[in-house]
Structure formats: structure tokens, C-alpha cells
Scaffold this active site. Structure first.
Site, PDB file in Angstrom:
ATOM      1  NE  ARG A  45      -8.718   1.158  -2.855  1.00  0.00           N
ATOM      2  CZ  ARG A  45      -7.441   1.820  -2.711  1.00  0.00           C
ATOM      3  NH1 ARG A  45      -6.860   2.319  -3.966  1.00  0.00           N
ATOM      4  NH2 ARG A  45      -6.709   2.121  -1.812  1.00  0.00           N
ATOM      5  NE  ARG A 103     -16.376   1.011   0.384  1.00  0.00           N
ATOM      6  CZ  ARG A 103     -15.045   0.914   0.290  1.00  0.00           C
ATOM      7  NH1 ARG A 103     -14.353   1.454  -0.585  1.00  0.00           N
ATOM      8  NH2 ARG A 103     -14.851   0.070   1.247  1.00  0.00           N
ATOM      9  CE  LYS A 163      -9.825  -2.223   1.949  1.00  0.00           C
ATOM     10  NZ  LYS A 163     -11.126  -2.469   1.697  1.00  0.00           N
ATOM     11  CG  ASP A 183     -10.566   3.549   4.654  1.00  0.00           C
ATOM     12  OD1 ASP A 183     -11.170   3.789   3.839  1.00  0.00           O
ATOM     13  OD2 ASP A 183      -9.598   2.921   4.841  1.00  0.00           O
TER      14      ASP A 183
END
Length: 344
Positions: free
Chosen positions: A44, A87, A246, A235
Site C-alpha cells: 500500500r 485501487r 487516507k 495518493d
């Protein structure tokens, strides 16, 4: 500890779902194992996902036995599509796959084995460049950290999220190595506790003082004057500086603004998506209800309760003091400064 490593034609991925209790590697001999590792969050963090996807494409290509170059490229493109949907928010995933496919299309040889070797070289390059990118972010970001500083961070943007020393935690590591008196507050980061499980583990390994707190304690921590600045990763960053990170990051940014604290974002240029004008265009991944209704495998909410579980939120650019990249530090107006750093 390496987040991933290429060994004898296989990708070995550190299974972050087992940390901090166990440090075990998943041996990926097929690209579908990489897909599963990304979906399960065994690997991740945007830069790490990008590097893993690049190696996943190599594994998928290695198993192909096409009749010729055109058939090979078509099959690799399908593998890339399968990897890309694992993702949707982390832009480095698609960035790495697009870069791999560009190399494939630009290679003039019709020899399929040569094409496979070309893909492996490019995956190695993506991995190596992330190592250097992390170092440069640390170098640029460290200058923003006071000599004595207590830093709040949310989620995990460390070595476990990259191929190198990390983005946000890379800045913290660089400040520590520069001899600054650094301490860290780590939000636990519900619902999967990446801060509690991963960030604190990294800081303990580095012997950097770290204090764990639950997510809903951050505001009071700031009110008590215990925090000097906030550093988080990202991200995906839109062209205007809106930041997807997040879930919970937006709330921390609002609290930092209220308490007059700098809120910094550390991310490589590959995380900036110039094709998206603002955060409204960033796709937000929604994850399994059980991540919220269960804890350590035990049901903690009533059966049948409705759940909303977005994995990320978007922090508007006006709440971001500066964005630390591997090409320098961008400050508002981000539409101009990020484009300038990218040479656009």
C-alpha cells in the site's frame, strides 16, 4: 526492511497486513498474486503500489507465449487493465502502468523476449527512481522543519509506502538525521490502523520518539500546544493542489488551520495528476463494510447496519501550506507552482 524485492524472477512483497506482529513476504510468481496483494493492502502507499504494479506487469508478460509482437502487446495491455482496477484513487498505479506500456510501444524490436527484458528494466528503473525521489523529498522537506519540532502525521507515508525512506516520514527521517530534535505523534488511522500498526513501527525501528493517539484526539492535542506542524503523504494531487489522502486527513487539515499550524503534504511529482483540475474529479475508493463493522476479526457493530467506508478524502488546496515534491517545494497558487515544477 524492503517493501518489495525482485528475486530470481519473482516479486516478493512484504505483507503489511501482518505488521507489526509478523514480517513475512508474499512470493508473487504470477501477476494475479500482485493484484490480490494490492487489493488486500499487503502492499500500500501510492509509490509502492506503482512499483508493485510495474513488476506485476513484468510477471504477467513473462508468462505469455504469443505468436508475435502485436499479440504480445495486446495481451500486456489487458494485464495492465486488470492491474489498474485494483485501487482507483492512487494515481501512481496508473502512472507506472502507462509508463511501462509507453516503453513497450516505443521499442522497435519485434522479438518478444527482448520486449519482456525491456519491461523488466523499466520496472527496475521505476523502483530505483523512487529511492532517489524519496531522498530528494527528504532533503527539500527537512528545511521546513524547525530545530525542535513535534510533528503530527496521519496514516503511513513511510518506507512501507514507497521503495525508499518514505514521503512524509522521509522528511521526518531527514530532519532527524540532520540532528534536529524531532518527535512524532501518529494518528492510529481508522479503520485499518496504518498509523498504529505501521507508522509507529517504523519510528520505533528508527529510534525516533513517537506517541500514538486515536484519530479523535488530534484536535485536543493541537489545543494543548503539543504540535508544531503536520506532515502527511498523498495518493493523488489535482492540478490545483487539492489532495486525496487516507480518510481523516481532511479533518486534520481543518484542525491545523484552526490552530494556526503548518500543514504540509509530501509526494513525488508522479502523484500529481495534471489531467484532473480539482479534487472533485478524483475517484474515491470505497472499501468493504467489514473493515468498519469488524475489529481483529470480531464483529463490533450490529448485523445489517449500513456502512459508509471511503478509503480516502480530499483536502482542499487552501488548507495546504506547501507541497513537498522531489523537484522542490510548491506553495500557493498551486496551479502555477506545481506546473512550474513539472516544466509544463
Amino acid at each position: 526492511m524492503e517493501t518489495m524485492r525482485w528475486v530470481d524472477g519473482c516479486l516478493e512483497i512484504l505483507d503489511q497486513t501482518l505488521l507489526p506482529g509478523k514480517a513475512e513476504y508474499i512470493k508473487c510468481e504470477q501477476y494475479t498474486t500482485v493484484c490480490d496483494a494490492i487489493c488486500r493492502l499487503s502492499v500500500r502507499g501510492a509509490p509502492a503500489i506503482g512499483a508493485a504494479a510495474a513488476y506485476g506487469l513484468v510477471l504477467g508478460a513473462a508468462a505469455l507465449k504469443p505468436a508475435g509482437k502485436d499479440e504480445f502487446i495486446a495481451a500486456v495491455e489487458q494485464i495492465a487493465r486488470n492491474l489498474s482496477v485494483t485501487r482507483p484513487t492512487a494515481v501512481n498505479l496508473q502512472w507506472a502502468l502507462d509508463r511501462m506500456l509507453r516503453v513497450l510501444h516505443n521499442y522497435t524490436s519485434g522479438n518478444v523476449e527482448d520486449l519482456k527484458e525491456t519491461l523488466l528494466r523499466e520496472a527496475h528503473a521505476i523502483y530505483a527512481e523512487d529511492l532517489e525521489s524519496n531522498r530528494r523529498m527528504g532533503e527539500f522537506g527537512e528545511k521546513l522543519v524547525p530545530t525542535n519540532a513535534a510533528i503530527l502525521t496521519h496514516c503511513n507515508a513511510g518506507a512501507l509506502a514507497t521503495a525508499g525512506i518514505g514521503t512524509a516520514l522521509g522528511v521526518i527521517r531527514a530532519a532527524h538525521q540532520a540532528g534536529k530534535n524531532i518527535s512524532v505523534y501518529a494518528d492510529e488511522t481508522r479503520p485499518l490502523l496504518q498509523g498504529a500498526r505501521l507508522t509507529t513501527w517504523e519510528m520505533v525501528q528508527e529510534k525516533i520518539p513517537v506517541t500514538l493517539l486515536t484519530d479523535n484526539m488530534a484536535g485536543y492535542l493541537m489545543a494543548c500546544g503539543k504540535v508544531d506542524l503536520v506532515i502527511v503523504g498523498a495518493d493523488r494531487i489535482a492540478a490545483n493542489g487539492d489532495v486525496a489522502n487516507k480518510i481523516g486527513t481532511y479533518g486534520v487539515a481543518v484542525l491545523a488551520k484552526e490552530h494556526g499550524l503548518p500543514f504540509y503534504v509530501a509526494a513525488p511529482m508522479s502523484t500529481i495528476d495534471f489531467n484532473i483540475a480539482s479534487g472533485q474529479g478524483i475517484p474515491i475508493e470505497n472499501r468493504d463494510d467489514r473493515e468498519v463493522t469488524c475489529f481483529a476479526g470480531q464483529q463490533v457493530a450490529p448485523e445489517g447496519v449500513k456502512v459508509w467506508n471511503p478509503a480516502f478524502d480530499v483536502t482542499p488546496a487552501h488548507l495546504v501550506t506547501a507541497i513537498i515534491t522531489d523537484r522542490g517545494v510548491a506553495r500557493p497558487p498551486y496551479t502555477e507552482t506545481l506546473a512550474a515544477l513539472a516544466g509544463r
